[in-house]
Write an enzyme that holds these catalytic residues in place. Structure first.
Site, PDB file in Angstrom:
ATOM      1  CD  GLU A  19      -2.344   1.215   2.881  1.00 37.75           C
ATOM      2  OE1 GLU A  19      -3.318   0.454   3.005  1.00 37.75           O
ATOM      3  OE2 GLU A  19      -1.950   1.967   3.731  1.00 37.75           O
ATOM      4  CB  THR A  50      -4.450   5.295   1.259  1.00 41.97           C
ATOM      5  OG1 THR A  50      -3.256   6.326   1.073  1.00 41.97           O
ATOM      6  CG2 THR A  50      -3.707   4.383   1.834  1.00 41.97           C
ATOM      7  CE1 TYR A  51     -10.561  10.291  -3.052  1.00 40.94           C
ATOM      8  CE2 TYR A  51     -11.336  10.539  -0.726  1.00 40.94           C
ATOM      9  CZ  TYR A  51     -11.315  10.932  -2.135  1.00 40.94           C
ATOM     10  OH  TYR A  51     -11.803  12.059  -2.551  1.00 40.94           O
ATOM     11  CG  HIS A  95      -7.453   2.034  -0.063  1.00 46.31           C
ATOM     12  ND1 HIS A  95      -7.042   2.188   1.236  1.00 46.31           N
ATOM     13  CD2 HIS A  95      -6.934   1.148  -0.999  1.00 46.31           C
ATOM     14  CE1 HIS A  95      -6.022   1.172   1.028  1.00 46.31           C
ATOM     15  NE2 HIS A  95      -6.144   0.404  -0.017  1.00 46.31           N
ATOM     16  NE  ARG A 125     -16.748   4.154   9.633  1.00 43.26           N
ATOM     17  CZ  ARG A 125     -16.675   4.465  10.949  1.00 43.26           C
ATOM     18  NH1 ARG A 125     -17.980   3.616  11.557  1.00 43.26           N
ATOM     19  NH2 ARG A 125     -15.615   4.572  11.521  1.00 43.26           N
ATOM     20  CG  ASP A 127     -10.502   6.027  10.573  1.00 41.99           C
ATOM     21  OD1 ASP A 127     -11.264   5.282  10.831  1.00 41.99           O
ATOM     22  OD2 ASP A 127      -9.296   6.171  10.248  1.00 41.99           O
ATOM     23  CE1 TYR A 180      -9.918  -1.782  10.651  1.00 42.13           C
ATOM     24  CE2 TYR A 180     -12.085  -2.883  10.108  1.00 42.13           C
ATOM     25  CZ  TYR A 180     -11.051  -1.879  10.057  1.00 42.13           C
ATOM     26  OH  TYR A 180     -11.462  -0.731   8.996  1.00 42.13           O
ATOM     27  CD  GLN A 247       6.546   3.297  13.601  1.00 36.95           C
ATOM     28  OE1 GLN A 247       6.863   2.164  13.675  1.00 36.95           O
ATOM     29  NE2 GLN A 247       6.330   4.171  12.377  1.00 36.95           N
ATOM     30  CE  LYS A 306       9.701   8.024   6.205  1.00 35.54           C
ATOM     31  NZ  LYS A 306       8.802   8.364   7.256  1.00 35.54           N
TER      32      LYS A 306
HETATM   33  P1  FAD Z   1     -17.212  -0.718   8.120  1.00 34.70           P
HETATM   34  O1  FAD Z   1     -17.111  -1.928   7.638  1.00 34.70           O
HETATM   35  O2  FAD Z   1     -18.357   0.210   7.766  1.00 34.70           O
HETATM   36  O3  FAD Z   1     -17.388  -0.781   9.710  1.00 34.70           O
HETATM   37  C1  FAD Z   1     -17.255   0.464  10.560  1.00 34.70           C
HETATM   38  C2  FAD Z   1     -17.447  -0.313  11.970  1.00 34.70           C
HETATM   39  O4  FAD Z   1     -19.188  -0.209  11.932  1.00 34.70           O
HETATM   40  C3  FAD Z   1     -17.226  -1.624  12.559  1.00 34.70           C
HETATM   41  O5  FAD Z   1     -17.135  -1.367  13.809  1.00 34.70           O
HETATM   42  C4  FAD Z   1     -18.340  -2.291  12.254  1.00 34.70           C
HETATM   43  O6  FAD Z   1     -18.352  -3.526  13.163  1.00 34.70           O
HETATM   44  C5  FAD Z   1     -19.350  -1.653  12.108  1.00 34.70           C
HETATM   45  N1  FAD Z   1     -20.520  -2.075  11.244  1.00 34.70           N
HETATM   46  C6  FAD Z   1     -20.377  -2.284   9.974  1.00 34.70           C
HETATM   47  N2  FAD Z   1     -21.533  -2.288   9.143  1.00 34.70           N
HETATM   48  C7  FAD Z   1     -22.403  -1.927   9.967  1.00 34.70           C
HETATM   49  C8  FAD Z   1     -23.830  -1.892   9.788  1.00 34.70           C
HETATM   50  N3  FAD Z   1     -24.400  -1.981   8.775  1.00 34.70           N
HETATM   51  N4  FAD Z   1     -24.305  -1.028  10.899  1.00 34.70           N
HETATM   52  C9  FAD Z   1     -23.856  -0.890  12.121  1.00 34.70           C
HETATM   53  N5  FAD Z   1     -22.544  -1.028  12.096  1.00 34.70           N
HETATM   54  C10 FAD Z   1     -21.770  -1.555  11.208  1.00 34.70           C
HETATM   55  N6  FAD Z   1      -9.255   5.075   5.939  1.00 34.70           N
HETATM   56  C11 FAD Z   1      -9.387   5.970   4.902  1.00 34.70           C
HETATM   57  O7  FAD Z   1      -9.802   6.942   5.330  1.00 34.70           O
HETATM   58  N7  FAD Z   1      -8.593   5.941   3.790  1.00 34.70           N
HETATM   59  C12 FAD Z   1      -8.079   4.867   3.503  1.00 34.70           C
HETATM   60  O8  FAD Z   1      -7.569   4.725   2.246  1.00 34.70           O
HETATM   61  C13 FAD Z   1      -7.970   3.573   4.363  1.00 34.70           C
HETATM   62  N8  FAD Z   1      -7.404   2.509   3.925  1.00 34.70           N
HETATM   63  C14 FAD Z   1      -7.621   1.374   4.973  1.00 34.70           C
HETATM   64  C15 FAD Z   1      -7.049   0.197   4.510  1.00 34.70           C
HETATM   65  C16 FAD Z   1      -7.030  -0.925   5.301  1.00 34.70           C
HETATM   66  C17 FAD Z   1      -6.758  -2.422   5.133  1.00 34.70           C
HETATM   67  C18 FAD Z   1      -8.015  -0.864   6.772  1.00 34.70           C
HETATM   68  C19 FAD Z   1      -7.850  -1.986   7.516  1.00 34.70           C
HETATM   69  C20 FAD Z   1      -8.451   0.422   7.073  1.00 34.70           C
HETATM   70  C21 FAD Z   1      -8.365   1.485   6.108  1.00 34.70           C
HETATM   71  N9  FAD Z   1      -8.538   2.761   6.539  1.00 34.70           N
HETATM   72  C22 FAD Z   1      -8.693   3.779   5.583  1.00 34.70           C
HETATM   73  C23 FAD Z   1      -9.427   2.779   7.840  1.00 34.70           C
HETATM   74  C24 FAD Z   1     -10.860   2.573   7.646  1.00 34.70           C
HETATM   75  O9  FAD Z   1     -11.579   3.507   6.920  1.00 34.70           O
HETATM   76  C25 FAD Z   1     -11.452   2.717   9.297  1.00 34.70           C
HETATM   77  O10 FAD Z   1     -10.929   1.765   9.951  1.00 34.70           O
HETATM   78  C26 FAD Z   1     -12.815   2.894   9.310  1.00 34.70           C
HETATM   79  O11 FAD Z   1     -12.923   3.437  10.413  1.00 34.70           O
HETATM   80  C27 FAD Z   1     -13.938   1.547   9.179  1.00 34.70           C
HETATM   81  O12 FAD Z   1     -13.796   1.293   7.893  1.00 34.70           O
HETATM   82  P2  FAD Z   1     -14.356   0.142   7.440  1.00 34.70           P
HETATM   83  O13 FAD Z   1     -14.499  -0.158   5.836  1.00 34.70           O
HETATM   84  O14 FAD Z   1     -14.052  -1.132   7.979  1.00 34.70           O
HETATM   85  O15 FAD Z   1     -15.960   0.047   8.204  1.00 34.70           O
END
Ligand code: FAD
Length: 318
Positions: A19, A50-51, A95, A125, A127, A180, A247, A306
Site C-alpha cells: 500500500e 489510499t484515499y 481505496h 467507510r 474514519d 480487523y 510507534q 517508505k
Molecule cells: P465498516 O465496515 O463500515 O465498519 C465500521 C464499524 O461499523 C465497525 O465497527 C463495524 O463493526 C460497524 N459496522 C459495519 N457495518 C455496520 C452496519 N451495517 N451497521 C452498524 N454498524 C456496522 N481509511 C481512509 O480514510 N482511507 C484509506 O485509504 C484507508 N485504507 C484502509 C485500508 C485497510 C486495509 C484498513 C484495514 C483500513 C483502512 N482505512 C482507511 C481505515 C478505515 O476507513 C477505518 O478503519 C474505518 O473506521 C472503518 O472502515 P471499514 O470499511 O472497516 O468500516
C-alpha cells in the site's frame, strides 16, 4: 486483472503486494515512483493507493489569528492508480471511502475508475474527521462500507442511481473490504464485527485485507472465526514493521491494536533508533515467515511512503 484471479493463479506461492499513500499536497510525485521502484523486484501482484478525505486545518493569518479551512492533504488517488497501471503494468487498487461522498459523488468516482481501467477497489467507510468523535456520513452518502459495497455491486449489474438510466454500462469491479483481527474500535465486540464483515462479503466483497497486527496468533484466531462464520473469501494479512520507538504509543492509539510484550520490551531496550528499526524489521520477517507457512495467499505491506523496510523484509521472505 482481479485480485481474486491473481490469487486463484498463484499455486502454492504467496503473493506480494503493498500500500502507498499519495504525496502530501504540494509534494513531488517523483518521490512516489522512487519509493515504488525498489519494490518492483518482488513482482507485486497489486499496489493499493489510499484515499484521504478532506479535513479542517488551521491557517495562520498575518494578524496572528487563525482561519479554519477545509482541505484534502493527500489528493491524487485516481490519477496515481492510472499511472501505476501504465508505468508498472501492475494492478492498482484505489481505496474508496464513504466519508465526504454523496452517493452521486461515489457513482461519479466509480465511473471514472471504470474508464481508467481499474478492476479492483478496496471499499471502506473511512474514519471520523479529526474534530468529530464518531464517523458522520455525508448527507445522501453511504453510511458504512456495506452500503458502498452494495452500490458497487449495483453498478456491476448496470444499476445506477438514476432509475431512468436503462441499458447503462455494466462495470466489473472486484470489491474488497477491510477487516480487523483485533476488532474495529467502534465495534462493541468481535462477534458483532465479524457479523458485519460477513454481511460485507455477502453483499459482494470478494477479498479482505486486514489491519496491521504484530501477534500472528490474533490473525490465526481471526481467520478461524471468520471461516466458522462462513466467510470463505481470501483473507490477506496487512504487515507493518515498527520502525521508530514512538510507534509503540502511536500505533495502538491510532489502529486499536496491541503490541506483544516481547516486542515492546525488545524495542524499549534498544540503544538507538537504528536498533529499533532492526528489531522491528526482524520481528516482521519472522511474522511473515510464519504467515507463509500458514498458507496466506498474499503478504500485503503498509509502506507508509517508505519502501526500505518493506524491501528488507521481502528480500528475507520471498
Ligand atoms: P465498516 O465496515 O463500515 O465498519 C465500521 C464499524 O461499523 C465497525 O465497527 C463495524 O463493526 C460497524 N459496522 C459495519 N457495518 C455496520 C452496519 N451495517 N451497521 C452498524 N454498524 C456496522 N481509511 C481512509 O480514510 N482511507 C484509506 O485509504 C484507508 N485504507 C484502509 C485500508 C485497510 C486495509 C484498513 C484495514 C483500513 C483502512 N482505512 C482507511 C481505515 C478505515 O476507513 C477505518 O478503519 C474505518 O473506521 C472503518 O472502515 P471499514 O470499511 O472497516 O468500516
Amino acid at each position: 486483472m482481479k485480485i481474486t484471479d491473481h490469487i486463484k493463479g498463484r499455486g502454492d506461492k504467496t503473493l506480494f503486494s503493498f500500500e502507498i499513500l499519495p504525496p502530501l499536497k504540494g509534494g513531488n510525485v517523483a518521490q512516489l515512483w522512487e519509493g515504488i521502484d525498489p519494490l518492483m523486484d518482488f513482482n507485486p501482484s497489486f499496489i493499493d493507493v489510499t484515499y484521504h478525505r478532506e479535513d479542517f486545518i488551521l491557517r495562520k493569518r498575518t494578524d496572528g489569528s487563525f482561519d479554519r479551512v477545509i482541505t484534502r492533504k493527500r489528493p491524487g488517488t485516481v490519477s496515481i492508480c492510472a499511472v501505476i497501471q501504465q508505468r508498472y503494468k501492475v494492478d492498482a487498487v484505489p481505496h474508496l471511502i464513504c466519508g465526504g461522498f454523496t452517493k452521486e459523488d461515489t457513482e461519479n468516482a466509480l465511473i471514472e475508475l471504470h474508464y481508467v481501467g481499474i478492476d479492483n477497489i478496496l471499499a471502506l467507510r473511512g474514519d471520523a474527521r479529526k474534530e468529530d468523535r464518531f464517523f458522520i456520513p455525508e448527507e445522501g452518502g453511504n453510511k458504512n462500507a456495506l452500503d458502498l459495497i452494495y452500490q458497487i455491486a449495483n453498478m456491476n449489474n448496470g444499476i445506477y442511481l438514476d432509475e431512468a438510466l436503462t441499458d447503462a454500462a455494466v462495470t466489473n469491479f472486484c470489491s474488497g473490504a477491510a477487516a480487523y483481527p483485533e476488532k474495529h474500535a467502534d465495534a462493541p465486540n468481535m462477534e458483532s464485527d465479524i457479523n458485519f464483515l460477513k454481511r460485507k462479503v455477502d453483499a459482494g466483497a470478494e477479498f479482505v485485507i486486514t489491519q496491521m497486527f504484530f501477534d500472528n496468533s490474533r490473525f490465526f484466531q481471526f481467520v478461524q472465526r471468520c471461516r466458522e462464520r462462513g466467510i470463505n473469501v481470501p483473507i490477506i494479512p496487512g504487515i507493518k514493521p515498527i520502525t521508530t520507538r514512538k510507534q509503540l504509543q502511536t500505533l495502538p492509539a491510532i489502529f486499536n491494536l496491541e503490541i506483544p510484550y516481547e516486542l515492546s520490551q525488545a524495542i524499549e531496550q534498544c540503544k538507538d533508533e537504528k536498533a529499533v528499526r532492526e528489531t522491528g524489521i526482524e520481528w516482521a520477517i519472522q511474522q511473515c515467515k510464519e504467515l507463509v507457512k500458514f498458507g496466506v495467499p498474499v503478504l500485503h505491506f503498509y509502506t507508509m511512503g517508505k519502501s526500505e523496510a518493506t524491501r528488507r523484509i521481502a528480500s528475507a521472505v520471498f
